[in-house]
Design a protein around this motif. Structure first.
Motif, PDB file in Angstrom:
ATOM      1  N   GLU A 121      -0.997   1.574  -2.896  1.00  0.00           N
ATOM      2  CA  GLU A 121      -2.422   1.503  -3.294  1.00  0.00           C
ATOM      3  C   GLU A 121      -2.894   2.734  -3.942  1.00  0.00           C
ATOM      4  O   GLU A 121      -2.798   3.710  -3.209  1.00  0.00           O
ATOM      5  CB  GLU A 121      -3.561   1.034  -2.066  1.00  0.00           C
ATOM      6  N   ALA A 122      -3.578   2.994  -4.836  1.00  0.00           N
ATOM      7  CA  ALA A 122      -3.844   4.302  -5.702  1.00  0.00           C
ATOM      8  C   ALA A 122      -5.004   4.970  -4.668  1.00  0.00           C
ATOM      9  O   ALA A 122      -5.633   4.333  -4.318  1.00  0.00           O
ATOM     10  CB  ALA A 122      -4.517   3.926  -7.140  1.00  0.00           C
ATOM     11  N   GLY A 123      -4.944   6.069  -4.795  1.00  0.00           N
ATOM     12  CA  GLY A 123      -6.031   6.765  -4.271  1.00  0.00           C
ATOM     13  C   GLY A 123      -5.892   7.132  -2.637  1.00  0.00           C
ATOM     14  O   GLY A 123      -6.535   7.764  -1.951  1.00  0.00           O
ATOM     15  N   GLN A 124      -4.736   6.802  -2.255  1.00  0.00           N
ATOM     16  CA  GLN A 124      -4.482   7.119  -0.617  1.00  0.00           C
ATOM     17  C   GLN A 124      -3.243   7.920  -0.603  1.00  0.00           C
ATOM     18  O   GLN A 124      -2.206   7.821  -0.866  1.00  0.00           O
ATOM     19  CB  GLN A 124      -4.173   5.605   0.292  1.00  0.00           C
ATOM     20  N   ASP A 153       0.520  13.131  -1.293  1.00  0.00           N
ATOM     21  CA  ASP A 153      -0.166  14.257  -1.865  1.00  0.00           C
ATOM     22  C   ASP A 153       0.515  15.663  -2.072  1.00  0.00           C
ATOM     23  O   ASP A 153       0.851  16.266  -2.851  1.00  0.00           O
ATOM     24  CB  ASP A 153      -1.448  14.153  -1.900  1.00  0.00           C
TER      25      ASP A 153
END
Length: 214
Positions: A40-43, A161
């Protein structure tokens, strides 16, 4: 006759060059990885993947259902406490806030690690996981929170990240370094069942792992 021979020779040369070009293009074409997780994007630290793509030519290893090992001889045979890993918890005494499900989950994942390593694989190669939980005696619901703490000790404990290791709590203790640093985030389901095949088991897990390229 000379013209025919010349034309034929030119055709052979052209076909040879075309074949070389095709072979060269095939050699230069990038190979797809054996598997890739859809996250899932953004995690920065998701627990599991939304799904996983497995290449058509990938070799997949599937374990059977694996439960914890009965190492705690101080507890009654067949009790959930008998499956506490005494190497992790000396004398079978759990650390503050650690549930029996959490302790069994850690034992199960350690056994899965051994199973994979015997085949030349690691926990990093796991792409799919199926988890079956039974509720502990005296409770009316499976301990999903305890299982998830155990899971984070072996999976999904790096920041996507930054690449840094994420600290993981053991029971109610302050978060600390996980038992196994592992960026893998397999697709997964976890569900409660009425019972498991071995008396005292609260956790049973099976996984799929993909052999790395080459």
């Amino acid at each position: 006759m000379k013209t025919l021979i010349s034309a034929t020779a030119a055709t052979v040369v052209a076909l040879t060059l075309t074949g070389c070009t095709a072979d060269s293009d095939a050699a230069e074409a990038p190979k797809q990885p054996p598997s890739s997780s859809i996250l899932e994007a953004g995690q920065a630290n998701p627990m599991i993947a939304q799904g996983v793509v497995i290449a058509a030519d990938a070799a997949v290893y599937k374990t059977s259902g694996i439960g914890p090992t009965a190492l705690n001889t101080a507890a009654p045979a067949g009790s959930p406490e008998s499956f506490i890993d005494t190497q992790q918890f000396a004398g079978g005494k759990l650390a503050p806030g650690v549930s029996v499900t959490e302790a069994q989950g850690m034992s199960v994942l350690a056994r899965i690690r051994e199973n994979l390593e015997a085949r030349g694989l690691t926990l990093d190669n796991v792409v799919t996981m199926r988890v079956f939980l039974d509720n502990a005696p005296g409770t009316d619901r499976a301990d999903y929170a305890g299982w998830n703490r155990a899971y984070r000790q072996f999976f999904a404990n790096t920041n996507l990240d930054t690449g840094d290791t994420e600290l993981v709590p053991l029971g109610t203790a302050a978060p600390a370094a996980p038992l196994v640093r592992n960026a893998a985030r397999p697709s997964r389901f976890a569900l409660e069942v009425a019972s498991l095949p071995v008396a005292g088991w609260l956790v049973e897990v099976e996984v799929d792992a993909v052999f790395p390229a080459g």
